[in-house]
Design a protein around this motif. Structure first.
Motif, PDB file in Angstrom:
ATOM      1  N   GLN A 132       0.805  -1.216   0.000  1.00 17.00           N
ATOM      2  CA  GLN A 132       0.000   0.000   0.000  1.00 17.00           C
ATOM      3  C   GLN A 132       0.843   1.273   0.000  1.00 17.00           C
ATOM      4  N   GLY A 133       2.146   1.119  -0.204  1.00 18.45           N
ATOM      5  CA  GLY A 133       2.991   2.295  -0.369  1.00 18.45           C
ATOM      6  C   GLY A 133       3.808   2.625   0.862  1.00 18.45           C
ATOM      7  N   ARG A 134       4.407   3.794   0.811  1.00 25.00           N
ATOM      8  CA  ARG A 134       5.331   4.243   1.858  1.00 25.00           C
ATOM      9  C   ARG A 134       4.650   4.274   3.222  1.00 25.00           C
ATOM     10  N   ASP A 135       5.413   3.845   4.231  1.00 28.80           N
ATOM     11  CA  ASP A 135       4.971   3.832   5.627  1.00 28.80           C
ATOM     12  C   ASP A 135       3.857   2.834   5.906  1.00 28.80           C
ATOM     13  N   MET A 136       3.626   1.916   4.981  1.00 27.38           N
ATOM     14  CA  MET A 136       2.616   0.875   5.170  1.00 27.38           C
ATOM     15  C   MET A 136       3.305  -0.487   5.109  1.00 27.38           C
ATOM     16  N   GLN A 137       2.908  -1.406   5.994  1.00 29.98           N
ATOM     17  CA  GLN A 137       3.497  -2.731   6.045  1.00 29.98           C
ATOM     18  C   GLN A 137       2.923  -3.595   4.919  1.00 29.98           C
ATOM     19  N   PRO A 138       3.779  -4.124   4.023  1.00 30.51           N
ATOM     20  CA  PRO A 138       3.249  -4.984   2.951  1.00 30.51           C
ATOM     21  C   PRO A 138       2.637  -6.256   3.529  1.00 30.51           C
ATOM     22  N   TYR A 139       1.640  -6.774   2.823  1.00 31.39           N
ATOM     23  CA  TYR A 139       0.997  -8.028   3.218  1.00 31.39           C
ATOM     24  C   TYR A 139       1.314  -9.084   2.176  1.00 31.39           C
ATOM     25  N   GLN A 140       1.715 -10.262   2.640  1.00 30.02           N
ATOM     26  CA  GLN A 140       2.002 -11.354   1.712  1.00 30.02           C
ATOM     27  C   GLN A 140       1.322 -12.629   2.175  1.00 30.02           C
ATOM     28  N   GLY A 141       0.677 -13.322   1.236  1.00 30.68           N
ATOM     29  CA  GLY A 141       0.066 -14.615   1.501  1.00 30.68           C
ATOM     30  C   GLY A 141       0.562 -15.638   0.499  1.00 30.68           C
ATOM     31  N   ILE A 142       0.769 -16.873   0.959  1.00 35.87           N
ATOM     32  CA  ILE A 142       1.333 -17.927   0.111  1.00 35.87           C
ATOM     33  C   ILE A 142       0.534 -19.205   0.307  1.00 35.87           C
ATOM     34  N   THR A 143       0.225 -19.873  -0.801  1.00 32.50           N
ATOM     35  CA  THR A 143      -0.363 -21.212  -0.762  1.00 32.50           C
ATOM     36  C   THR A 143       0.365 -22.096  -1.763  1.00 32.50           C
ATOM     37  N   PRO A 144       0.354 -23.404  -1.549  1.00 30.84           N
ATOM     38  CA  PRO A 144       1.019 -24.308  -2.501  1.00 30.84           C
ATOM     39  C   PRO A 144       0.305 -24.321  -3.850  1.00 30.84           C
ATOM     40  N   ILE A 145       1.061 -24.669  -4.881  1.00 26.58           N
ATOM     41  CA  ILE A 145       0.463 -24.896  -6.197  1.00 26.58           C
ATOM     42  C   ILE A 145      -0.522 -26.060  -6.071  1.00 26.58           C
ATOM     43  N   ALA A 146      -1.769 -25.829  -6.491  1.00 30.13           N
ATOM     44  CA  ALA A 146      -2.801 -26.859  -6.351  1.00 30.13           C
ATOM     45  C   ALA A 146      -3.812 -26.700  -7.469  1.00 30.13           C
ATOM     46  N   GLY A 147      -4.457 -27.800  -7.846  1.00 35.93           N
ATOM     47  CA  GLY A 147      -5.441 -27.749  -8.916  1.00 35.93           C
ATOM     48  C   GLY A 147      -4.780 -27.879 -10.277  1.00 35.93           C
ATOM     49  N   GLY A 148      -5.535 -27.629 -11.314  1.00 35.83           N
ATOM     50  CA  GLY A 148      -5.020 -27.830 -12.662  1.00 35.83           C
ATOM     51  C   GLY A 148      -4.818 -26.563 -13.457  1.00 35.83           C
ATOM     52  N   SER A 149      -4.834 -25.387 -12.784  1.00 41.43           N
ATOM     53  CA  SER A 149      -4.680 -24.125 -13.491  1.00 41.43           C
ATOM     54  C   SER A 149      -4.282 -23.041 -12.497  1.00 41.43           C
ATOM     55  N   LEU A 150      -3.809 -21.915 -13.029  1.00 42.85           N
ATOM     56  CA  LEU A 150      -3.498 -20.794 -12.148  1.00 42.85           C
ATOM     57  C   LEU A 150      -4.756 -20.244 -11.499  1.00 42.85           C
TER      58      LEU A 150
END
Length: 333
Positions: A132-150
């Motif tokens: 969200q820009g300067r002075d804001m903490q970035p948010y990151q989420g991760i999940t494994p590759i799953a299913g048959g498409s992006l």
């Protein structure tokens, strides 16, 4: 209706809401954006397809977020397609277009022509970063590759990381409009249960691969019924309706969801855009010592850098790079 008026929807994202079902959605049509993204590189067709799908997902997801700056999607795997990376930059002012860029890293020697593109990723992860820009903490989420498409990976991500039932119906491929050369076109619909709805994740895990949550795991009662009904209606959409340009997005929504009381909002234009600059290259090199910069210097006495997204090429004087050069300038000043 003329082709010109039909393709007015190209490179736009149309927000809508299904009032009866408490479901929001987006319709995206991409043409020129894809042409510019892919024109920066000469990818094999299978990599083109992965990048196209990722850009389409990025356009749909980016428009749903109250974004002040940037959304990034990354897909990393141990297969021939090592990395698919996209960035979505929020409009700088009302009515201005959002900007999208993307690139892929792949091992050409391991590519098998004609295979299902998604199979080239192998094992890995799907990640979303919201900055969200300067002075804001970035948010990151991760999940494994799953299913048959992006798109299946994105659905799993929202269920697992955000507890938001989400569905994508995407269509993309090479097409030729009258009087134009063949190129990639893409279109898609995103459905998402409104965040205000009450959702409870099961403590014992989900029904997806390796216990990952799916939309059905976090819904019940009337919400589950409405979600199922909207998904059954979306199942009837055809690729040519998604990709266009013969069918306008508004017409498609009426055909699919007329019983759900669809309501549309202002469409958001999107375009290709890169934020690279010489200043940003210098900033990225400011952590290196003069010795490190020396190892990067070519026989011609310059340091070069290329932007993976837009292909811009930079040539810099090594004496002006690195933290020691910065200190030297400060001392001289």
């Amino acid at each position: 209706m003329s082709i010109g008026s039909q393709i007015a929807w190209d490179d736009t994202v149309l927000p809508f809401q299904l009032d009866r079902s408490d479901i929001r959605g987006r319709v995206a049509r991409l043409d020129g954006v894809l042409d510019q993204v892919l024109a920066q590189h000469r990818y094999p067709p299978e990599i083109d397809a992965l990048v196209t799908e990722a850009v389409l997902l990025t356009a749909l997801i980016g428009q749903t977020i109250k974004l002040r700056w940037k959304l990034s999607l990354q897909v990393r795997g141990d297969g021939p397609a090592r990395l698919i990376a996209t960035d979505y930059y929020a409009p700088t002012e009302p009515g201005a277009p959002a900007r999208i860029r993307a690139y892929a890293s792949f091992d050409a020697a391991r590519l098998t022509p004609g295979v299902v593109p998604f199979s080239l990723i192998g094992q890995g992860y799907f990640a979303m970063l919201i900055d969200q820009g300067r002075d804001m903490q970035p948010y990151q989420g991760i999940t494994p590759i799953a299913g048959g498409s992006l798109s299946a990976c994105a659905e799993t991500y929202f269920a697992q990381s955000e507890q938001l039932p989400t569905r994508f119906a995407l269509g993309f491929g090479r097409a030729r409009l009258p009087g134009q050369p063949e190129r990639w076109r893409a279109g898609g619909v995103m459905l998402q249960l409104m965040p205000a709805a009450s959702i409870t994740a099961p403590a014992e895990g989900g029904s997806g691969t390796d216990g990952l949550l799916q939309a059905g795991d976090i819904l019940g009662g009337d919400e589950a019924e409405a979600w199922t009904r909207a998904n059954l209606l979306l199942d009837t959409v055809e690729d040519m309706e998604l990709i266009g340009p013969a069918v306008q997005p508004t017409e498609m929504l009426v055909r699919l969801f007329h019983e759900e009381s669809p309501r549309v909002f202002d469409a958001q234009p999107v375009q290709f855009g890169c934020t690279c600059s010489e200043d940003k290259v210098r900033q990225s090199l400011s952590i290196y010592s003069a010795k490190d910069i020396g190892h990067m210097t070519t026989d011609e006495g310059i340091v070069t850098a290329d932007c993976q997204f837009c292909g811009a090429h930079y040539e810099l004087d090594p004496a002006t790079l690195g933290f020691e050069a910065e200190q030297g300038r400060d001392a001289g000043a």
